[in-house]
Scaffold this motif. Structure first.
Motif, mmCIF file in Angstrom:
data_model
loop_
_atom_site.group_PDB
_atom_site.id
_atom_site.type_symbol
_atom_site.label_atom_id
_atom_site.label_comp_id
_atom_site.label_asym_id
_atom_site.label_seq_id
_atom_site.Cartn_x
_atom_site.Cartn_y
_atom_site.Cartn_z
ATOM 1 N N LEU A 20 0.853 -1.201 0.000
ATOM 2 C CA LEU A 20 0.000 0.000 0.000
ATOM 3 C C LEU A 20 0.883 1.243 0.000
ATOM 4 C CD1 LEU A 20 -2.600 -0.964 2.800
ATOM 5 C CD2 LEU A 20 -2.887 -1.250 0.333
ATOM 6 N N ASN A 21 0.264 2.389 -0.333
ATOM 7 C CA ASN A 21 0.968 3.675 -0.224
ATOM 8 C C ASN A 21 0.574 4.311 1.101
ATOM 9 O OD1 ASN A 21 1.751 3.501 -3.069
ATOM 10 N ND2 ASN A 21 -0.448 3.844 -3.431
ATOM 11 N N LEU A 22 1.573 4.790 1.822
ATOM 12 C CA LEU A 22 1.319 5.482 3.088
ATOM 13 C C LEU A 22 1.791 6.931 2.951
ATOM 14 C CD1 LEU A 22 0.502 5.236 6.132
ATOM 15 C CD2 LEU A 22 2.877 4.620 6.602
ATOM 16 N N ASP A 23 0.869 7.878 3.155
ATOM 17 C CA ASP A 23 1.224 9.303 3.065
ATOM 18 C C ASP A 23 2.141 9.706 4.206
ATOM 19 O OD1 ASP A 23 -0.439 9.456 0.922
ATOM 20 O OD2 ASP A 23 -2.113 10.405 2.011
ATOM 21 N N ASP A 24 2.822 10.827 4.022
ATOM 22 C CA ASP A 24 3.647 11.391 5.096
ATOM 23 C C ASP A 24 2.742 11.875 6.227
ATOM 24 O OD1 ASP A 24 6.004 10.986 3.835
ATOM 25 O OD2 ASP A 24 6.102 13.001 2.957
ATOM 26 N N PRO A 25 3.264 11.941 7.445
ATOM 27 C CA PRO A 25 2.445 12.470 8.547
ATOM 28 C C PRO A 25 2.135 13.952 8.338
ATOM 29 C CG PRO A 25 4.711 12.029 9.280
ATOM 30 C CD PRO A 25 4.591 11.479 7.896
ATOM 31 N N LYS A 26 0.884 14.327 8.620
ATOM 32 C CA LYS A 26 0.494 15.737 8.562
ATOM 33 C C LYS A 26 0.732 16.360 9.944
ATOM 34 C CE LYS A 26 -2.784 15.102 4.875
ATOM 35 N NZ LYS A 26 -4.122 15.267 4.354
ATOM 36 N N THR A 27 0.174 17.574 10.115
ATOM 37 C CA THR A 27 0.335 18.256 11.404
ATOM 38 C C THR A 27 -0.212 17.374 12.532
ATOM 39 O OG1 THR A 27 0.108 20.355 10.297
ATOM 40 C CG2 THR A 27 -0.266 20.362 12.674
ATOM 41 N N ASN A 28 0.535 17.279 13.608
ATOM 42 C CA ASN A 28 0.166 16.461 14.773
ATOM 43 C C ASN A 28 -0.026 14.984 14.446
ATOM 44 O OD1 ASN A 28 -1.443 19.357 15.775
ATOM 45 N ND2 ASN A 28 0.152 18.398 17.011
ATOM 46 N N GLU A 29 0.729 14.508 13.465
ATOM 47 C CA GLU A 29 0.712 13.077 13.148
ATOM 48 C C GLU A 29 2.141 12.523 13.165
ATOM 49 O OE1 GLU A 29 -3.288 13.220 10.325
ATOM 50 O OE2 GLU A 29 -1.387 12.557 9.442
ATOM 51 N N VAL A 30 2.216 11.194 13.303
ATOM 52 C CA VAL A 30 3.513 10.546 13.492
ATOM 53 C C VAL A 30 3.601 9.295 12.613
ATOM 54 C CG1 VAL A 30 4.986 9.432 15.228
ATOM 55 C CG2 VAL A 30 3.559 11.363 15.897
ATOM 56 N N LEU A 31 4.772 9.105 11.982
ATOM 57 C CA LEU A 31 5.029 7.862 11.250
ATOM 58 C C LEU A 31 5.739 6.891 12.196
ATOM 59 C CD1 LEU A 31 5.435 6.078 8.628
ATOM 60 C CD2 LEU A 31 7.561 7.346 8.283
ATOM 61 N N VAL A 32 5.170 5.706 12.344
ATOM 62 C CA VAL A 32 5.730 4.702 13.252
ATOM 63 C C VAL A 32 6.013 3.417 12.484
ATOM 64 C CG1 VAL A 32 5.297 3.312 15.331
ATOM 65 C CG2 VAL A 32 4.442 5.660 15.219
ATOM 66 N N LYS A 33 7.217 2.878 12.678
ATOM 67 C CA LYS A 33 7.533 1.549 12.136
ATOM 68 C C LYS A 33 7.048 0.538 13.172
ATOM 69 C CE LYS A 33 11.497 -1.463 11.797
ATOM 70 N NZ LYS A 33 10.988 -2.198 12.947
ATOM 71 N N ILE A 34 6.195 -0.374 12.769
ATOM 72 C CA ILE A 34 5.647 -1.344 13.726
ATOM 73 C C ILE A 34 6.713 -2.393 14.071
ATOM 74 C CG2 ILE A 34 3.869 -3.118 14.090
ATOM 75 C CD1 ILE A 34 2.716 -0.315 14.032
ATOM 76 N N ASP A 35 6.903 -2.625 15.366
ATOM 77 C CA ASP A 35 7.865 -3.641 15.815
ATOM 78 C C ASP A 35 7.154 -4.919 16.261
ATOM 79 O OD1 ASP A 35 10.128 -2.031 15.352
ATOM 80 O OD2 ASP A 35 9.779 -0.961 17.233
ATOM 81 N N ALA A 36 5.937 -4.783 16.753
ATOM 82 C CA ALA A 36 5.175 -5.963 17.198
ATOM 83 C C ALA A 36 3.702 -5.602 17.295
ATOM 84 C CB ALA A 36 5.660 -6.428 18.567
ATOM 85 N N PHE A 37 2.848 -6.575 16.998
ATOM 86 C CA PHE A 37 1.429 -6.377 17.307
ATOM 87 C C PHE A 37 0.800 -7.687 17.743
ATOM 88 C CE2 PHE A 37 1.162 -6.994 12.591
ATOM 89 C CZ PHE A 37 0.252 -8.039 12.510
ATOM 90 N N GLY A 38 -0.241 -7.576 18.548
ATOM 91 C CA GLY A 38 -0.960 -8.746 19.029
ATOM 92 C C GLY A 38 -2.243 -8.931 18.229
ATOM 93 N N ILE A 39 -2.724 -10.184 18.230
ATOM 94 C CA ILE A 39 -3.979 -10.464 17.520
ATOM 95 C C ILE A 39 -5.084 -10.565 18.555
ATOM 96 C CG2 ILE A 39 -5.197 -12.183 16.103
ATOM 97 C CD1 ILE A 39 -1.728 -12.338 15.511
ATOM 98 N N CYS A 40 -5.916 -9.517 18.583
ATOM 99 C CA CYS A 40 -7.002 -9.419 19.555
ATOM 100 C C CYS A 40 -8.303 -9.819 18.859
ATOM 101 C CB CYS A 40 -7.091 -7.984 20.067
ATOM 102 S SG CYS A 40 -8.480 -7.696 21.178
ATOM 103 N N HIS A 41 -9.192 -10.452 19.615
ATOM 104 C CA HIS A 41 -10.445 -10.908 18.996
ATOM 105 C C HIS A 41 -11.305 -9.735 18.510
ATOM 106 C CE1 HIS A 41 -12.826 -14.757 18.580
ATOM 107 N NE2 HIS A 41 -13.608 -13.840 18.032
ATOM 108 N N SER A 42 -11.094 -8.542 19.076
ATOM 109 C CA SER A 42 -11.862 -7.381 18.609
ATOM 110 C C SER A 42 -11.567 -7.097 17.127
ATOM 111 C CB SER A 42 -11.538 -6.147 19.435
ATOM 112 O OG SER A 42 -11.933 -6.349 20.767
ATOM 113 N N ASP A 43 -10.335 -7.356 16.676
ATOM 114 C CA ASP A 43 -10.039 -7.217 15.238
ATOM 115 C C ASP A 43 -10.876 -8.217 14.454
ATOM 116 O OD1 ASP A 43 -7.803 -5.252 15.070
ATOM 117 O OD2 ASP A 43 -6.831 -6.692 16.400
ATOM 118 N N TYR A 44 -10.960 -9.434 15.010
ATOM 119 C CA TYR A 44 -11.684 -10.469 14.279
ATOM 120 C C TYR A 44 -13.188 -10.195 14.217
ATOM 121 C CZ TYR A 44 -12.026 -14.677 11.705
ATOM 122 O OH TYR A 44 -12.248 -15.540 10.663
ATOM 123 N N HIS A 45 -13.724 -9.466 15.218
ATOM 124 C CA HIS A 45 -15.139 -9.087 15.153
ATOM 125 C C HIS A 45 -15.411 -8.242 13.912
ATOM 126 C CE1 HIS A 45 -15.976 -10.849 18.950
ATOM 127 N NE2 HIS A 45 -15.547 -9.872 19.722
#
Ligand SMILES: NC(=O)c1ccc[n+]([C@@H]2O[C@H](COP(=O)([O-])OP(=O)(O)OC[C@H]3O[C@@H](n4cnc5c(N)ncnc54)[C@H](O)[C@@H]3O)[C@@H](O)[C@H]2O)c1
Ligand SMILES: [Zn+2]
Ligand SMILES: [Zn+2]
Length: 367
Positions: A20-45
């Motif tokens: 995907l294409n990710l735009d640059d951060p605008k005012t009061n936004e931040v670009l973060v490189k993800i290091d880890a994420f968990g799989i929560c059932h709320s995503d699956y809902h």
């Protein structure tokens, strides 16, 4: 920039791994490189449609990473810092925040449901230049995200990213439910329905609170080992005798506290019958939208049992994230024991499958 993310294009279908294409951060936004994420059932809902969300969307609300770039006006984080991504930050100014109900912040409640940034747009587009939404304004099932600065919480030095990620949802939800909402008392008895990432975190919180009897209930027998390793004193394989089994384990009375960490109406209706007089039941699992729960009026009236819910552990995230991380670093909260398996981003569908069939505790994707 080009990134790789897991995209949900159709309900009840596998996620597609896409560039995907990710735009640059605008005012009061931040670009973060993800290091880890968990799989929560709320995503699956969202995958099943139980949680309403426009598609296509990148899921993921339990993540942590490293700040790569900051937009104009960002002062709370700097490039290179390790941050936890908060799926429900708060504004400190709305009527809810002003009375201390920060986990009901009106400003961010809207963003949560839309899958967009605060300005109503998304930073993601696909290879046809069509917009792709960001779950909770976040979308961390991805290599990188652009998020509002307020979502980024600096974590204490030495906190591993997968620990920060889990504090970002399961831990704060479960431990917070016990400490902030239920105020579980020392020496009490507790029943926890569902031993996934959230239920196991509730068990961890109950140990911290000094509960004497912690009864875990799950339909998957594989969960017994995980539940006991977090501190459950008893395990019941869910069945028609569950309430009777709970009564037997609690001198015929029922437990002082009952938590639902599944999000199933049938289970929710078992909470009050699992309790002794004056006991407290909490819905932690997300019930289907528009569903109703039947309660026996005698349970509520004569037996004075109480039923409530808890969102994001009824936490003040500005305080609790750091507190839980410090407790982990001090050896008081064994968050690492929640993680039973790590995956690559490309294995996301397998990770969801294994969460659904109840063979893992919490699955995490690491980079
Ligand atoms: N309140 C909040 O703020 C909040 C935050 C995060 C997650 N949640 C919700 O909490 C719930 C649990 O999330 P999770 O990530 O731990 O899920 P999970 O899938 O990892 O765990 C659910 C567990 O319930 C068990 N289970 C499922 N149906 C059952 C049944 N009928 N009887 C007995 N056991 C059953 C499964 O075997 C599994 O162990 C979900 O509904 C999720 O959306 C709520
Ligand atoms: Zn979650
Ligand atoms: Zn607010």
């Amino acid at each position: 920039m080009k990134i790789t993310a897991a995209v949900l294009r159709e309900l009840n279908k596998p996620l597609s791994i896409e560039e995907l294409n990710l735009d640059d951060p605008k005012t009061n936004e931040v670009l973060v490189k993800i290091d880890a994420f968990g799989i929560c059932h709320s995503d699956y809902h969202v995958v099943t449609g139980l949680a309403k969300q426009e598609l296509p969307v990148v899921l993921g609300h339990e993540g942590a990473g490293t700040v790569m770039q900051v937009g104009k006006g960002v002062t709370n984080v700097e490039v290179g810092q390790n941050v936890l991504l908060n799926w429900f930050p708060y504004c400190k100014e709305c009527p809810q925040c002003l009375v201390g109900n920060t986990n009901h912040c009106k400003t961010y409640m809207e963003m949560l449901g839309q899958g967009k940034m605060l300005d109503g747009t998304t930073r993601l587009t696909d290879s046809d230049n069509k917009p792709v939404l960001q779950l909770s304004g976040l979308a961390c099932w991805s290599t990188h995200v652009v998020v509002p600065d307020i979502i980024c919480t600096k974590m204490p030095e030495g906190t591993p990213p997968e620990i920060s990620a889990l504090i970002g949802c399961a831990v704060t939800t479960g431990v917070g439910a016990v400490l902030n909402q239920a105020s579980v008392q020392e020496g009490s008895s507790v029943v926890v329905y569902g031993a996934g990432g959230v239920g196991l975190s509730i068990i961890m919180g109950c140990v911290l609170a000094g509960a004497k009897k912690i009864i875990a209930v799950d339909r998957s027998e594989a969960k017994e080992v995980f539940a006991r390793s977090m501190g459950a004193t008893h395990f019941i394989t869910a069945g028609k005798d569950t309430i009777e089994n709970i009564k037997e384990l609690t001198d015929g009375l029922g437990a002082d506290y009952a938590f639902d960490a599944i999000g199933n109406i049938e289970i929710a209706e078992m909470l009050l019958p699992s309790l002794r007089e004056r006991g407290l039941a909490l819905l932690v699992g997300v019930p289907p939208t528009d569903s109703r729960i039947q309660v026996d009026a005698t349970d509520v009236f004569r037996q004075e049992k109480r039923l409530s819910g808890t969102i994001y552990g009824s936490a003040d995230t500005a305080v609790d994230f750091e507190k839980f991380a410090q407790m982990y670093l001090d050896g008081k909260l064994p968050i690492d024991k929640l993680i039973s398996k790590s995956y690559k981003l490309e294995e996301i569908n397998q990770a969801c499958e294994e969460m659904l069939n109840g063979t893992i505790a919490r699955g995490v994707v690491t980079f």
